[in-house]
Scaffold this motif. Structure first.
Motif, short mmCIF file in Angstrom:
data_model
loop_
_atom_site.label_atom_id
_atom_site.label_comp_id
_atom_site.label_asym_id
_atom_site.label_seq_id
_atom_site.Cartn_x
_atom_site.Cartn_y
_atom_site.Cartn_z
N UNK A 41 -19.10 23.64 23.89
CA UNK A 41 -18.96 25.07 23.63
C UNK A 41 -19.09 25.83 24.95
N UNK A 42 -18.09 26.62 25.28
CA UNK A 42 -18.08 27.28 26.59
C UNK A 42 -19.28 28.22 26.77
N UNK A 43 -19.71 28.87 25.69
CA UNK A 43 -20.85 29.78 25.80
C UNK A 43 -22.13 29.01 26.11
N UNK A 44 -22.35 27.89 25.42
CA UNK A 44 -23.54 27.08 25.69
C UNK A 44 -23.50 26.52 27.10
N UNK A 45 -22.33 26.07 27.52
CA UNK A 45 -22.18 25.56 28.90
C UNK A 45 -22.55 26.65 29.90
N UNK A 46 -22.02 27.86 29.68
CA UNK A 46 -22.28 28.96 30.61
C UNK A 46 -23.76 29.32 30.64
N UNK A 47 -24.40 29.37 29.46
CA UNK A 47 -25.82 29.72 29.40
C UNK A 47 -26.68 28.69 30.11
N UNK A 48 -26.47 27.42 29.79
CA UNK A 48 -27.31 26.36 30.33
C UNK A 48 -27.12 26.22 31.84
N UNK A 49 -25.87 26.20 32.28
CA UNK A 49 -25.63 26.02 33.72
C UNK A 49 -26.08 27.24 34.51
N UNK A 50 -25.99 28.44 33.92
CA UNK A 50 -26.47 29.61 34.63
C UNK A 50 -27.99 29.59 34.78
N UNK A 51 -28.69 29.24 33.70
CA UNK A 51 -30.14 29.15 33.77
C UNK A 51 -30.58 28.08 34.76
N UNK A 52 -29.94 26.91 34.66
CA UNK A 52 -30.30 25.83 35.57
C UNK A 52 -29.99 26.15 37.02
#
Length: 397
Positions: A41-52
């Motif tokens: 899911x692009x939104x989950x990818x964006x959230x997780x990679x941004x936080x990390x």
């Protein structure tokens, strides 16, 4: 197994029946939810990679409290490990991996290597889906994992950063506890993909009040393709005969509802990770300009990022520092001033306030900017008179 295969593996939170039940329970949409499907899911990818990436890019500094003041303690042995965790990873690689583990599995683990004196010399990351945590009869925690080779370590040899929940055995897995949210988002993505794969979508149709022969149909299609399709033919007038009329085709209600559902799933996933939607490119209900966006970004830094940074800081202090170090006032903190690096205007305003309020000296500001010190820059200066604090007018004579 490499990093990509780790993402493809199933989720595991901890060795607990409740978490196992959540992991194996079906979602309301019948979708299988695991780390692989969530990261698709692009939104989950964006959230997780941004936080990390955001937390991983911050510097971590060892300090010592002296009379209530945090004084940098860069000579502490742990500082070198925080700046260079192991031989294989950069600090950003290591801490990004730890935050990613924390976000998906609710736990981040690293094996602690020490020298003969007991000082930490390296941190080796452990993939969380391999880990099992149990409490022994003595009350201590025991960590076991199998990555092709069986390992068993005591709590003194593992850095364990826990996610939400605060349970000593392990934090709450974001994926497990929000499986229905992710399952719904996956179902919407699957439905939209099926629509575009199997559906017939056109911007319009030619309508005639009489039947066209097969030859006329072929001729019409060829002429339209030749004269009006492609970027070079954009805006070219369309001449029709034989009673033909052009009828535009708009979105039907089902398609409009699907787009609305996809937008809602973006907001739901952002809510799960505590990330404002605009930060992942979803600005449907948020203006892209003005103080409103700035306030949301500030709120994000003060809540989501600060909470995660605090968990890491306290875990490092409690598990990697000795009791003597903690009694001596040593600790670790993330330097959120690193955010100013990309904003020269905000950085200049920050320095001005710090200088005017006598918090920083000229040489401290120059050091933060990578500039060499000056002879007169180690003492605070009065703003208006341009003289050192305590200097009298007679001293100028």
């Amino acid at each position: 197994m490499n990093w990509f295969s780790w993402i493809w593996s199933g989720l595991t939170a901890r060795d607990d029946k409740l978490y196992r039940a959540l992991e194996g329970a079906p979602t309301s949409t019948g979708q299988v939810v695991n780390a692989r499907s969530v990261m698709w899911l692009s939104t989950a990818w964006a959230c997780v990679t941004m936080l990390g990436g955001t937390i991983g890019s911050l510097s971590r500094e060892v300090y010592q409290k002296q009379d209530g003041i945090r004084v940098p303690a860069g000579d502490h042995p742990l500082q070198r490990v925080l700046d260079d965790p192991n031989a294989d990873q950069t600090p950003l690689d290591f801490w990004e991996m730890m935050v990613l583990s924390l976000e998906l599995w609710g736990n981040a683990y690293a094996e602690v290597e020490r020298n003969r004196e007991g000082n930490v010399i390296a941190l080796l990351p452990i993939r969380p889906e391999f880990m099992r945590v149990k409490r022994t009869g003595s009350g201590a925690l025991k960590y076991t994992w199998d990555d092709g080779e069986k390992h068993e370590r005591s709590e003194d040899d593992i850095l364990h950063i826990r996610g939400n929940g605060g349970d000593p055995l392990g934090g709450m897995s974001t994926i497990a506890w929000n499986r229905n949210t992710f399952g719904t988002a996956q179902a919407i993505e699957a439905a939209s993909g099926s629509t575009f794969r199997n559906g017939v979508r056109s911007t319009g149709a030619f309508i005639s009040d009489r039947d066209l022969t097969p030859e006329q149909m072929v001729t019409l299609q060829d002429r339209v393709s030749e004269k009006h399709m492609g970027a070079l033919n954009t805006g070219r007038p369309l001449f029709l005969n034989n009673g033909l009329k052009w009828q535009p085709i708009s979105f039907n209600p089902e398609e409009a509802q699907m787009l609305e559902s996809r937008g809602f799933s973006v907001e739901e996933i952002c809510r799960v990770f505590g990330v404002p939607p605009f930060a992942v490119g979803h600005t449907e209900k948020v203006t892209s300009f003005g103080s409103g966006l700035e306030q949301q970004l500030l709120w994000f830094q003060k809540t989501a990022l600060s909470k995660r940074a605090k968990k890491i800081e306290q875990s490092i202090r409690k598990q990697l520092m000795s009791a003597e170090d903690r009694r001596a006032g040593y600790g670790v903190r993330h330097n959120f001033e690193d955010f100013l690096r990309a904003d020269s205007k905000a950085r200049a305003e920050f320095y001005k306030v710090m200088l005017d309020s006598k918090v920083y000296t000229i040489n401290e500001v120059r050091g933060l900017e990578g500039k060499p010190p000056v002879d007169w820059g180690d003492a605070p200066w009065v703003q208006m008179q341009d003289r050192q604090i305590g200097e009298t007018p007679e001293d100028e004579e």
